[in-house]
Design a protein around this motif. Sequence first.
Motif, PDB file in Angstrom:
ATOM      1  N   PRO A  98     -54.262   6.325  33.740  1.00 37.02           N
ATOM      2  CA  PRO A  98     -54.506   6.292  32.297  1.00 37.02           C
ATOM      3  C   PRO A  98     -54.427   7.684  31.646  1.00 37.02           C
ATOM      4  O   PRO A  98     -54.018   7.796  30.489  1.00 37.02           O
ATOM      5  CB  PRO A  98     -55.915   5.702  32.178  1.00 37.02           C
ATOM      6  CG  PRO A  98     -56.046   4.844  33.401  1.00 37.02           C
ATOM      7  CD  PRO A  98     -55.307   5.608  34.479  1.00 37.02           C
ATOM      8  N   ILE A  99     -54.757   8.712  32.396  1.00 39.34           N
ATOM      9  CA  ILE A  99     -54.640  10.082  31.882  1.00 39.34           C
ATOM     10  C   ILE A  99     -53.178  10.372  31.554  1.00 39.34           C
ATOM     11  O   ILE A  99     -52.859  10.934  30.504  1.00 39.34           O
ATOM     12  CB  ILE A  99     -55.162  11.108  32.913  1.00 39.34           C
ATOM     13  CG1 ILE A  99     -56.653  10.912  33.169  1.00 39.34           C
ATOM     14  CG2 ILE A  99     -54.837  12.532  32.495  1.00 39.34           C
ATOM     15  CD1 ILE A  99     -57.553  11.227  32.010  1.00 39.34           C
ATOM     16  N   ARG A 150     -50.810   8.200  30.917  1.00 41.99           N
ATOM     17  CA  ARG A 150     -50.342   7.357  29.815  1.00 41.99           C
ATOM     18  C   ARG A 150     -50.768   7.927  28.459  1.00 41.99           C
ATOM     19  O   ARG A 150     -50.099   7.711  27.454  1.00 41.99           O
ATOM     20  CB  ARG A 150     -50.866   5.940  29.991  1.00 41.99           C
ATOM     21  CG  ARG A 150     -50.181   5.229  31.143  1.00 41.99           C
ATOM     22  CD  ARG A 150     -50.579   3.766  31.227  1.00 41.99           C
ATOM     23  NE  ARG A 150     -50.068   3.200  32.455  1.00 41.99           N
ATOM     24  CZ  ARG A 150     -50.805   2.981  33.546  1.00 41.99           C
ATOM     25  NH1 ARG A 150     -52.093   3.250  33.536  1.00 41.99           N
ATOM     26  NH2 ARG A 150     -50.261   2.473  34.628  1.00 41.99           N
ATOM     27  N   GLN A 151     -51.887   8.646  28.433  1.00 41.63           N
ATOM     28  CA  GLN A 151     -52.390   9.227  27.187  1.00 41.63           C
ATOM     29  C   GLN A 151     -51.900  10.660  26.968  1.00 41.63           C
ATOM     30  O   GLN A 151     -52.160  11.242  25.921  1.00 41.63           O
ATOM     31  CB  GLN A 151     -53.918   9.228  27.193  1.00 41.63           C
ATOM     32  CG  GLN A 151     -54.524   7.848  27.261  1.00 41.63           C
ATOM     33  CD  GLN A 151     -56.016   7.914  27.539  1.00 41.63           C
ATOM     34  OE1 GLN A 151     -56.614   8.977  27.607  1.00 41.63           O
ATOM     35  NE2 GLN A 151     -56.630   6.749  27.698  1.00 41.63           N
ATOM     36  N   LEU A 152     -51.210  11.218  27.941  1.00 42.21           N
ATOM     37  CA  LEU A 152     -50.789  12.617  27.879  1.00 42.21           C
ATOM     38  C   LEU A 152     -49.875  12.876  26.689  1.00 42.21           C
ATOM     39  O   LEU A 152     -48.930  12.138  26.448  1.00 42.21           O
ATOM     40  CB  LEU A 152     -50.064  12.994  29.174  1.00 42.21           C
ATOM     41  CG  LEU A 152     -49.644  14.448  29.321  1.00 42.21           C
ATOM     42  CD1 LEU A 152     -50.869  15.350  29.401  1.00 42.21           C
ATOM     43  CD2 LEU A 152     -48.794  14.617  30.560  1.00 42.21           C
ATOM     44  N   GLN A 153     -50.201  13.930  25.963  1.00 42.66           N
ATOM     45  CA  GLN A 153     -49.359  14.380  24.863  1.00 42.66           C
ATOM     46  C   GLN A 153     -49.003  15.834  25.118  1.00 42.66           C
ATOM     47  O   GLN A 153     -49.866  16.629  25.500  1.00 42.66           O
ATOM     48  CB  GLN A 153     -50.088  14.249  23.528  1.00 42.66           C
ATOM     49  CG  GLN A 153     -50.379  12.819  23.160  1.00 42.66           C
ATOM     50  CD  GLN A 153     -51.088  12.716  21.824  1.00 42.66           C
ATOM     51  OE1 GLN A 153     -51.297  13.690  21.128  1.00 42.66           O
ATOM     52  NE2 GLN A 153     -51.454  11.497  21.471  1.00 42.66           N
TER      53      GLN A 153
END
Length: 129
Positions: free
Chosen positions: A65-66, A68-71
């Motif tokens: 999940p980290i 998938r949320q990485l920007q």
Amino acid sequence: MVFSRTATVGKSTIMAREMSTTQDFANYICGPRLHNRYLMQLFRHMQPEWRRLMAGSTHKTVYMPIFRQLQILLPPLSEQEEIANVLECLDDRIASETRQQAQLRELKAALMSVLLTGELRVTPNPEPE
């Protein structure tokens, strides 16, 4: 590009061909707006952030999940290439300096051995009058 998310968290490389990996890796296929060498360098230099994001009681990992949320910052493709080129040159320089440092340490150890055992004698230069 493949990223190690357990044990050796933060290690990343570009795969030469399509391959399967275990769940210990996060795999990225870069699209037309993201250069794979830029992403690899970015991930390699995010070590403090990866350490902060690691979780787990027995086996530390960065959970999916980290990712998938990485920007990330996404400069123009030409700038991404330039950044990757500069950082790769720095990586090459660091590797070269590290090898040279290891050779100098080996030389020092060898010299210390022959000097301390008396195998080689050194006579000081007399001071000029």
